[in-house]
Design a protein around this motif. Structure first.
Motif, PDB file in Angstrom:
ATOM      1  N   ARG A  16       7.588   6.641 -12.353  1.00  0.00           N
ATOM      2  CA  ARG A  16       7.836   5.597 -11.347  1.00  0.00           C
ATOM      3  C   ARG A  16       8.254   6.224 -10.016  1.00  0.00           C
ATOM      4  NH1 ARG A  16      11.185   1.650  -9.182  1.00  0.00           N
ATOM      5  NH2 ARG A  16      10.360  -0.462  -9.398  1.00  0.00           N
ATOM      6  N   GLN A  17       9.146   7.218 -10.086  1.00  0.00           N
ATOM      7  CA  GLN A  17       9.597   7.875  -8.863  1.00  0.00           C
ATOM      8  C   GLN A  17       8.465   8.661  -8.215  1.00  0.00           C
ATOM      9  OE1 GLN A  17      12.720   7.418  -7.443  1.00  0.00           O
ATOM     10  NE2 GLN A  17      11.605   8.328  -5.738  1.00  0.00           N
ATOM     11  N   LEU A  20       6.379   6.182  -6.281  1.00  0.00           N
ATOM     12  CA  LEU A  20       7.037   5.779  -5.033  1.00  0.00           C
ATOM     13  C   LEU A  20       6.955   6.889  -3.991  1.00  0.00           C
ATOM     14  CD1 LEU A  20      10.209   3.975  -6.448  1.00  0.00           C
ATOM     15  CD2 LEU A  20       8.327   2.898  -5.195  1.00  0.00           C
ATOM     16  N   ASP A  21       7.187   8.125  -4.422  1.00  0.00           N
ATOM     17  CA  ASP A  21       7.131   9.257  -3.491  1.00  0.00           C
ATOM     18  C   ASP A  21       5.707   9.437  -2.944  1.00  0.00           C
ATOM     19  OD1 ASP A  21       9.815   9.742  -3.953  1.00  0.00           O
ATOM     20  OD2 ASP A  21       9.466  11.383  -5.367  1.00  0.00           O
ATOM     21  N   ALA A  22       4.727   9.317  -3.819  1.00  0.00           N
ATOM     22  CA  ALA A  22       3.334   9.479  -3.389  1.00  0.00           C
ATOM     23  C   ALA A  22       2.935   8.374  -2.429  1.00  0.00           C
ATOM     24  CB  ALA A  22       2.415   9.480  -4.606  1.00  0.00           C
ATOM     25  N   ALA A  23       3.327   7.149  -2.742  1.00  0.00           N
ATOM     26  CA  ALA A  23       2.982   6.023  -1.871  1.00  0.00           C
ATOM     27  C   ALA A  23       3.626   6.182  -0.504  1.00  0.00           C
ATOM     28  CB  ALA A  23       3.423   4.707  -2.514  1.00  0.00           C
ATOM     29  N   ALA A  24       4.894   6.578  -0.470  1.00  0.00           N
ATOM     30  CA  ALA A  24       5.594   6.761   0.801  1.00  0.00           C
ATOM     31  C   ALA A  24       4.916   7.844   1.637  1.00  0.00           C
ATOM     32  CB  ALA A  24       7.055   7.108   0.547  1.00  0.00           C
ATOM     33  N   ALA A  25       4.566   8.957   0.999  1.00  0.00           N
ATOM     34  CA  ALA A  25       3.919  10.052   1.725  1.00  0.00           C
ATOM     35  C   ALA A  25       2.577   9.617   2.302  1.00  0.00           C
ATOM     36  CB  ALA A  25       3.729  11.248   0.789  1.00  0.00           C
ATOM     37  N   LEU A  26       1.795   8.901   1.513  1.00  0.00           N
ATOM     38  CA  LEU A  26       0.484   8.452   1.985  1.00  0.00           C
ATOM     39  C   LEU A  26       0.611   7.420   3.102  1.00  0.00           C
ATOM     40  CD1 LEU A  26      -1.350   8.181  -1.449  1.00  0.00           C
ATOM     41  CD2 LEU A  26      -1.945   9.731   0.420  1.00  0.00           C
ATOM     42  N   LEU A  27       1.589   6.522   2.996  1.00  0.00           N
ATOM     43  CA  LEU A  27       1.788   5.512   4.027  1.00  0.00           C
ATOM     44  C   LEU A  27       2.176   6.140   5.360  1.00  0.00           C
ATOM     45  CD1 LEU A  27       3.674   2.848   1.916  1.00  0.00           C
ATOM     46  CD2 LEU A  27       1.481   2.497   3.069  1.00  0.00           C
ATOM     47  N   LEU A  28       2.905   7.236   5.307  1.00  0.00           N
ATOM     48  CA  LEU A  28       3.314   7.908   6.533  1.00  0.00           C
ATOM     49  C   LEU A  28       2.198   8.780   7.110  1.00  0.00           C
ATOM     50  CD1 LEU A  28       6.954   8.817   5.461  1.00  0.00           C
ATOM     51  CD2 LEU A  28       6.310   7.243   7.293  1.00  0.00           C
ATOM     52  N   GLU A  29       1.215   9.113   6.283  1.00  0.00           N
ATOM     53  CA  GLU A  29       0.088   9.922   6.740  1.00  0.00           C
ATOM     54  C   GLU A  29      -1.034   9.079   7.335  1.00  0.00           C
ATOM     55  OE1 GLU A  29      -1.264  12.162   3.402  1.00  0.00           O
ATOM     56  OE2 GLU A  29       0.627  13.256   3.168  1.00  0.00           O
ATOM     57  N   ARG A  30      -1.192   7.854   6.829  1.00  0.00           N
ATOM     58  CA  ARG A  30      -2.323   7.024   7.244  1.00  0.00           C
ATOM     59  C   ARG A  30      -1.925   5.553   7.235  1.00  0.00           C
ATOM     60  NH1 ARG A  30      -5.701   8.717   1.869  1.00  0.00           N
ATOM     61  NH2 ARG A  30      -4.773  10.712   2.415  1.00  0.00           N
ATOM     62  N   ALA A  31      -2.795   4.697   7.687  1.00  0.00           N
ATOM     63  CA  ALA A  31      -2.510   3.266   7.739  1.00  0.00           C
ATOM     64  C   ALA A  31      -2.516   2.676   6.330  1.00  0.00           C
ATOM     65  CB  ALA A  31      -3.553   2.560   8.595  1.00  0.00           C
ATOM     66  N   LEU A  32      -1.791   1.559   6.166  1.00  0.00           N
ATOM     67  CA  LEU A  32      -1.736   0.881   4.872  1.00  0.00           C
ATOM     68  C   LEU A  32      -3.136   0.519   4.388  1.00  0.00           C
ATOM     69  CD1 LEU A  32      -0.174  -0.519   2.560  1.00  0.00           C
ATOM     70  CD2 LEU A  32       0.045  -2.525   4.050  1.00  0.00           C
ATOM     71  N   SER A  33      -3.984   0.085   5.301  1.00  0.00           N
ATOM     72  CA  SER A  33      -5.340  -0.316   4.928  1.00  0.00           C
ATOM     73  C   SER A  33      -6.158   0.852   4.383  1.00  0.00           C
ATOM     74  CB  SER A  33      -6.061  -0.931   6.129  1.00  0.00           C
ATOM     75  OG  SER A  33      -6.143   0.015   7.196  1.00  0.00           O
ATOM     76  N   GLU A  59       0.396  -3.791  -1.531  1.00  0.00           N
ATOM     77  CA  GLU A  59       1.448  -4.204  -0.599  1.00  0.00           C
ATOM     78  C   GLU A  59       2.808  -4.212  -1.268  1.00  0.00           C
ATOM     79  OE1 GLU A  59      -2.391  -5.194   0.929  1.00  0.00           O
ATOM     80  OE2 GLU A  59      -1.459  -5.744  -0.986  1.00  0.00           O
ATOM     81  N   ALA A  60       2.860  -4.671  -2.530  1.00  0.00           N
ATOM     82  CA  ALA A  60       4.133  -4.668  -3.264  1.00  0.00           C
ATOM     83  C   ALA A  60       4.626  -3.239  -3.461  1.00  0.00           C
ATOM     84  CB  ALA A  60       3.967  -5.373  -4.604  1.00  0.00           C
ATOM     85  N   LEU A  61       3.717  -2.331  -3.762  1.00  0.00           N
ATOM     86  CA  LEU A  61       4.082  -0.919  -3.908  1.00  0.00           C
ATOM     87  C   LEU A  61       4.582  -0.356  -2.589  1.00  0.00           C
ATOM     88  CD1 LEU A  61       4.237   1.814  -5.278  1.00  0.00           C
ATOM     89  CD2 LEU A  61       1.752   2.055  -4.967  1.00  0.00           C
ATOM     90  N   ALA A  62       3.885  -0.663  -1.493  1.00  0.00           N
ATOM     91  CA  ALA A  62       4.302  -0.178  -0.177  1.00  0.00           C
ATOM     92  C   ALA A  62       5.696  -0.681   0.170  1.00  0.00           C
ATOM     93  CB  ALA A  62       3.299  -0.617   0.888  1.00  0.00           C
ATOM     94  N   LEU A  63       5.967  -1.925  -0.174  1.00  0.00           N
ATOM     95  CA  LEU A  63       7.275  -2.518   0.092  1.00  0.00           C
ATOM     96  C   LEU A  63       8.371  -1.750  -0.627  1.00  0.00           C
ATOM     97  CD1 LEU A  63       8.679  -4.971   1.445  1.00  0.00           C
ATOM     98  CD2 LEU A  63       8.295  -6.216  -0.688  1.00  0.00           C
ATOM     99  N   ASP A  64       8.170  -1.484  -1.906  1.00  0.00           N
ATOM    100  CA  ASP A  64       9.174  -0.752  -2.672  1.00  0.00           C
ATOM    101  C   ASP A  64       9.286   0.705  -2.230  1.00  0.00           C
ATOM    102  OD1 ASP A  64       9.961  -2.915  -4.105  1.00  0.00           O
ATOM    103  OD2 ASP A  64       9.158  -2.256  -6.033  1.00  0.00           O
ATOM    104  N   ALA A  65       8.159   1.293  -1.833  1.00  0.00           N
ATOM    105  CA  ALA A  65       8.194   2.682  -1.372  1.00  0.00           C
ATOM    106  C   ALA A  65       9.023   2.806  -0.102  1.00  0.00           C
ATOM    107  CB  ALA A  65       6.775   3.195  -1.136  1.00  0.00           C
ATOM    108  N   LEU A  66       8.842   1.879   0.827  1.00  0.00           N
ATOM    109  CA  LEU A  66       9.612   1.912   2.065  1.00  0.00           C
ATOM    110  C   LEU A  66      11.088   1.635   1.784  1.00  0.00           C
ATOM    111  CD1 LEU A  66       9.630   2.206   5.125  1.00  0.00           C
ATOM    112  CD2 LEU A  66       9.110  -0.235   5.308  1.00  0.00           C
ATOM    113  N   TYR A  67      11.363   0.674   0.913  1.00  0.00           N
ATOM    114  CA  TYR A  67      12.755   0.365   0.583  1.00  0.00           C
ATOM    115  C   TYR A  67      13.427   1.581  -0.063  1.00  0.00           C
ATOM    116  CZ  TYR A  67      16.892  -1.955  -1.197  1.00  0.00           C
ATOM    117  OH  TYR A  67      18.193  -2.282  -1.460  1.00  0.00           O
ATOM    118  N   ALA A  68      12.714   2.249  -0.962  1.00  0.00           N
ATOM    119  CA  ALA A  68      13.282   3.427  -1.625  1.00  0.00           C
ATOM    120  C   ALA A  68      13.577   4.532  -0.625  1.00  0.00           C
ATOM    121  CB  ALA A  68      12.330   3.929  -2.713  1.00  0.00           C
TER     122      ALA A  68
END
Length: 198
Positions: A16-17, A20-33, A59-68
């Motif tokens: 799970r962690q 979250l770490d992978a999603a956060a890294a990808l979101l910061l590298e590129r757009a959510l879309s 989107e739910a994953l992105a939300l939790d990744a940013l919150y984490a």
């Protein structure tokens, strides 16, 4: 004898962690879309089925990744003895973290989704907005108990006065989100909140 019921839990939490770490890294590298569940699964070293076990949508994953990511800031500041000190203790570390990476872009994408998806909008407010407001609300309640501010203070309006300018700079990027700006926002908001001299 090994407890079979507990054997999978640490591995499950690690997966799970990692997600979250992978999603956060990808979101910061590129757009959510441009972030896909396939890309997150590949980065985290898990299957897509594992991701969908916890998050039904990207989107739910992105939300939790940013919150984490943002929850690494101390969740509840120490009692400094004043509302001003408490607010600075809460908001300055968050502002430093929020301005350290392109979080504004991630947040803007989540807000766009929330504007067009009522179900996600509810989830966004419940899981991301309200927990942060609850932290600050507790500081105002503590200040009320100290007799520092009047019992009838409109706390939700005060929270908007504080968070509004911070998110404005984070989202628009027209000026830096600095410690000095946080101090100025807190001071100007408290000018209208704290009782004046008798």
């Amino acid at each position: 004898m090994t407890n079979e019921g507990n054997r999978g839990r640490p591995r499950s939490q690690q997966a799970r962690q990692a997600i979250l770490d992978a999603a956060a890294a990808l979101l910061l590298e590129r757009a959510l879309s441009e972030v896909s569940m396939d890309a997150v699964a590949q980065r985290a070293g898990v299957s897509k089925a594992t991701i969908y076990r916890w998050w039904p949508t990207k989107e739910a994953l992105a939300l939790d990744a940013l919150y984490a990511e943002w929850n690494t800031v101390r969740p509840f500041p120490r009692d400094t003895g004043s509302l001003r000190g408490d607010l600075l203790s809460l908001l300055r570390p968050w502002a430093r973290l929020a301005s350290s990476r392109p979080y504004g872009r991630v947040l803007a994408a989540l807000l766009t989704t929330a504007q067009s998806d009522p179900v996600f909008a509810t989830e966004y407010r419940q899981r991301f907005v309200e927990p942060r407001r609850d932290q600050a609300r507790a500081l105002f309640q503590r200040a009320t108990e100290r007799g520092e501010i009047p019992a009838g203070t409109k706390i939700d309006v005060a929270l908007d006065l504080l968070y509004g300018p911070l998110y404005h700079r984070l989202l628009h990027g027209h000026a830096p989100l600095t410690d000095r700006f946080v101090r100025d926002v807190v001071d100007m908001a408290l000018d209208g909140i704290l009782p004046g001299p008798a």
